[in-house]
Design a protein around this motif. Sequence first.
Motif, PDB file in Angstrom:
ATOM      1  N   GLU A  18       0.932  -1.404   0.030  1.00  0.00           N
ATOM      2  CA  GLU A  18       0.037  -0.110   0.021  1.00  0.00           C
ATOM      3  C   GLU A  18       0.748   1.262  -0.021  1.00  0.00           C
ATOM      4  N   GLU A  19       2.054   1.274   0.657  1.00  0.00           N
ATOM      5  CA  GLU A  19       2.956   2.487   0.705  1.00  0.00           C
ATOM      6  C   GLU A  19       3.667   2.421  -0.399  1.00  0.00           C
ATOM      7  N   MET A  20       3.982   1.535  -1.211  1.00  0.00           N
ATOM      8  CA  MET A  20       4.555   1.399  -2.464  1.00  0.00           C
ATOM      9  C   MET A  20       3.774   1.885  -3.720  1.00  0.00           C
ATOM     10  N   ILE A  21       2.499   2.000  -3.582  1.00  0.00           N
ATOM     11  CA  ILE A  21       1.716   2.249  -4.647  1.00  0.00           C
ATOM     12  C   ILE A  21       2.269   3.822  -5.280  1.00  0.00           C
ATOM     13  N   GLU A  22       2.553   3.716  -6.748  1.00  0.00           N
ATOM     14  CA  GLU A  22       2.952   4.762  -7.281  1.00  0.00           C
ATOM     15  C   GLU A  22       2.230   4.956  -8.671  1.00  0.00           C
ATOM     16  N   VAL A  23       1.662   6.181  -8.829  1.00  0.00           N
ATOM     17  CA  VAL A  23       0.867   6.403 -10.148  1.00  0.00           C
ATOM     18  C   VAL A  23       1.710   7.338 -10.719  1.00  0.00           C
ATOM     19  N   LYS A  24       1.651   7.259 -12.263  1.00  0.00           N
ATOM     20  CA  LYS A  24       2.590   8.065 -13.294  1.00  0.00           C
ATOM     21  C   LYS A  24       1.592   8.899 -14.086  1.00  0.00           C
ATOM     22  N   VAL A  25       1.818  10.036 -13.846  1.00  0.00           N
ATOM     23  CA  VAL A  25       1.065  11.033 -14.306  1.00  0.00           C
ATOM     24  C   VAL A  25       1.742  11.902 -15.443  1.00  0.00           C
ATOM     25  N   GLU A  26       1.276  12.166 -16.895  1.00  0.00           N
ATOM     26  CA  GLU A  26       2.065  12.924 -17.775  1.00  0.00           C
ATOM     27  C   GLU A  26       0.948  13.983 -18.049  1.00  0.00           C
ATOM     28  N   THR A  27       1.607  15.116 -18.123  1.00  0.00           N
ATOM     29  CA  THR A  27       1.039  16.583 -18.565  1.00  0.00           C
ATOM     30  C   THR A  27       2.042  17.294 -19.388  1.00  0.00           C
ATOM     31  N   GLY A  28       1.306  18.392 -19.898  1.00  0.00           N
ATOM     32  CA  GLY A  28       2.001  19.184 -21.069  1.00  0.00           C
ATOM     33  C   GLY A  28       2.479  20.255 -20.261  1.00  0.00           C
ATOM     34  N   LEU A  29       3.474  21.142 -20.509  1.00  0.00           N
ATOM     35  CA  LEU A  29       4.180  22.421 -19.822  1.00  0.00           C
ATOM     36  C   LEU A  29       3.100  23.320 -19.932  1.00  0.00           C
ATOM     37  N   TYR A  30       2.899  24.074 -18.751  1.00  0.00           N
ATOM     38  CA  TYR A  30       1.989  25.091 -18.236  1.00  0.00           C
ATOM     39  C   TYR A  30       0.555  24.618 -18.349  1.00  0.00           C
ATOM     40  N   SER A  31      -0.028  23.624 -18.000  1.00  0.00           N
ATOM     41  CA  SER A  31      -1.047  22.788 -18.103  1.00  0.00           C
ATOM     42  C   SER A  31      -1.576  22.919 -16.914  1.00  0.00           C
ATOM     43  N   ARG A  32      -2.920  22.077 -16.688  1.00  0.00           N
ATOM     44  CA  ARG A  32      -3.305  21.893 -15.428  1.00  0.00           C
ATOM     45  C   ARG A  32      -3.413  20.506 -15.131  1.00  0.00           C
ATOM     46  N   VAL A  33      -3.075  19.830 -13.904  1.00  0.00           N
ATOM     47  CA  VAL A  33      -3.080  18.457 -13.603  1.00  0.00           C
ATOM     48  C   VAL A  33      -3.499  18.087 -12.308  1.00  0.00           C
ATOM     49  N   GLU A  34      -4.090  16.827 -12.409  1.00  0.00           N
ATOM     50  CA  GLU A  34      -4.931  16.338 -11.183  1.00  0.00           C
ATOM     51  C   GLU A  34      -4.465  15.171 -10.600  1.00  0.00           C
ATOM     52  N   LEU A  35      -3.985  15.120  -9.160  1.00  0.00           N
ATOM     53  CA  LEU A  35      -3.320  13.947  -8.709  1.00  0.00           C
ATOM     54  C   LEU A  35      -4.358  13.395  -7.893  1.00  0.00           C
ATOM     55  N   THR A  36      -5.165  12.339  -8.292  1.00  0.00           N
ATOM     56  CA  THR A  36      -6.378  11.695  -7.599  1.00  0.00           C
ATOM     57  C   THR A  36      -5.908  10.486  -6.944  1.00  0.00           C
ATOM     58  N   GLY A  37      -5.907  10.265  -5.522  1.00  0.00           N
ATOM     59  CA  GLY A  37      -5.782   9.185  -4.902  1.00  0.00           C
ATOM     60  C   GLY A  37      -7.128   8.429  -4.639  1.00  0.00           C
ATOM     61  N   MET A  38      -6.799   7.346  -3.804  1.00  0.00           N
ATOM     62  CA  MET A  38      -7.906   6.314  -3.445  1.00  0.00           C
ATOM     63  C   MET A  38      -8.976   7.095  -3.105  1.00  0.00           C
ATOM     64  N   SER A  39     -10.227   6.571  -3.028  1.00  0.00           N
ATOM     65  CA  SER A  39     -11.380   7.225  -2.347  1.00  0.00           C
ATOM     66  C   SER A  39     -11.395   6.964  -1.156  1.00  0.00           C
ATOM     67  N   LEU A  40     -11.532   7.921  -0.166  1.00  0.00           N
ATOM     68  CA  LEU A  40     -11.590   7.863   1.187  1.00  0.00           C
ATOM     69  C   LEU A  40     -12.940   8.249   2.008  1.00  0.00           C
ATOM     70  N   PRO A  41     -13.606   7.470   2.720  1.00  0.00           N
ATOM     71  CA  PRO A  41     -14.767   8.074   3.687  1.00  0.00           C
ATOM     72  C   PRO A  41     -14.159   9.109   4.549  1.00  0.00           C
ATOM     73  N   GLN A  42     -14.925  10.352   4.311  1.00  0.00           N
ATOM     74  CA  GLN A  42     -14.496  11.674   4.842  1.00  0.00           C
ATOM     75  C   GLN A  42     -14.471  11.649   6.350  1.00  0.00           C
ATOM     76  N   ASP A  43     -15.574  10.784   6.920  1.00  0.00           N
ATOM     77  CA  ASP A  43     -15.537  11.025   8.643  1.00  0.00           C
ATOM     78  C   ASP A  43     -14.562  10.064   9.051  1.00  0.00           C
ATOM     79  N   THR A  44     -13.560   9.255   8.260  1.00  0.00           N
ATOM     80  CA  THR A  44     -12.540   8.690   8.802  1.00  0.00           C
ATOM     81  C   THR A  44     -11.207   9.216   8.888  1.00  0.00           C
TER      82      THR A  44
END
Length: 349
Positions: A18-44
């Motif tokens: 779980e600690e070693m999970i790595e996601v590769k994200v590619e985007t263009g220069l001067y663009s907008r990027v979103e780094l989205t993790g796993m869904s979490l119950p907000q109350d926890t």
Amino acid sequence: MPGCYIHVWLFLFAVFAEEMIEVKVETGLYSRVELTGMSLPQDTVDSVEWTKLKRNGSQVCLIFVNSGTSSIKCYSDCCGKTHFYLNNNTLILENVTAQDEGVFKETVIRRNGTKKIQTFKLIIQYPPTATEIVLSWTSSTSVTLKCEVSGSFLHLMWKRERVPILEKHRYSFSERNQTLHIRNITSSDYGTYSCVVSNAYGESEQHIYITDENSTVNQGNGTSVQTQSGQKLLSSGLTLMGVVGLCIMFYGLYKYHHRQRAENGRTTDEGDADYTIVIYQEVSDFQQMTPLPYVYTDFIKPKEPNQASAGRQHFEDFGYSKVGSTCMAEPELQYCDEQSTVCPDTGEE
């Protein structure tokens, strides 16, 4: 007992994986990027921490605290360009640059004290760059053009005089279209050739001018390149010269009209001044006119007796007033004797 060890190893593996999970994200220069993790119950969730991993350590980027009133604190270069949303567990980076490239680590701390770590490797993609076009004559009637490219590209297109070149009996391509072969070349094939490379993040273009084999353009290795930056510089220089020329022309026209207006105004003022001088000269030349003497013919002695009555009638008709002391004792006019210097009635001289 062996089954107990298996469960322990599975638990450690799950935590480690779980600690070693790595996601590769590619985007263009001067663009907008979103780094989205796993869904979490907000109350926890108690807090979320985002850090940027560097070679010499890590740098805290953002800390989100899920208390009664949620609060977010940003640090260093992340301020002003990052946003975090707990509902979808997403970190948003705006207008990314080369300095943003690297590994981001998300650490989620639950209310029960456990942690969940996930990493994102952000890769900045750049447009490809056409560096040069290499020209070589394989024979007196055949030529080869090769487009040198820096970076990855998806498409490469050749053009002649801005018109795309299609593969046909005298034109052929190789090496993912990087090389253009022209056979049985004639003077009609001379002109400007361009290679255009592109990917999802932009494009680049390079040009070369082909003439006959013996021209100075194709001496030696047959390489002649006119870079896009050089063309932009030349175009910018010509544009600047044109703007400066227009400014000089408009300034000259302005000065010319201003001078003409000043000369016209001076001419008008001079005309008015002459007119005024003429008027002053007329006034200054004015002289008081001396009235002509008026001869009262009434006081001339009539030569004949009947002339006195005629003179009296003339005096009464025109209403002449008496002037000074006269020899008149009555309204009738009295005349002295020609030879005498004393009036007969008054005795005055």
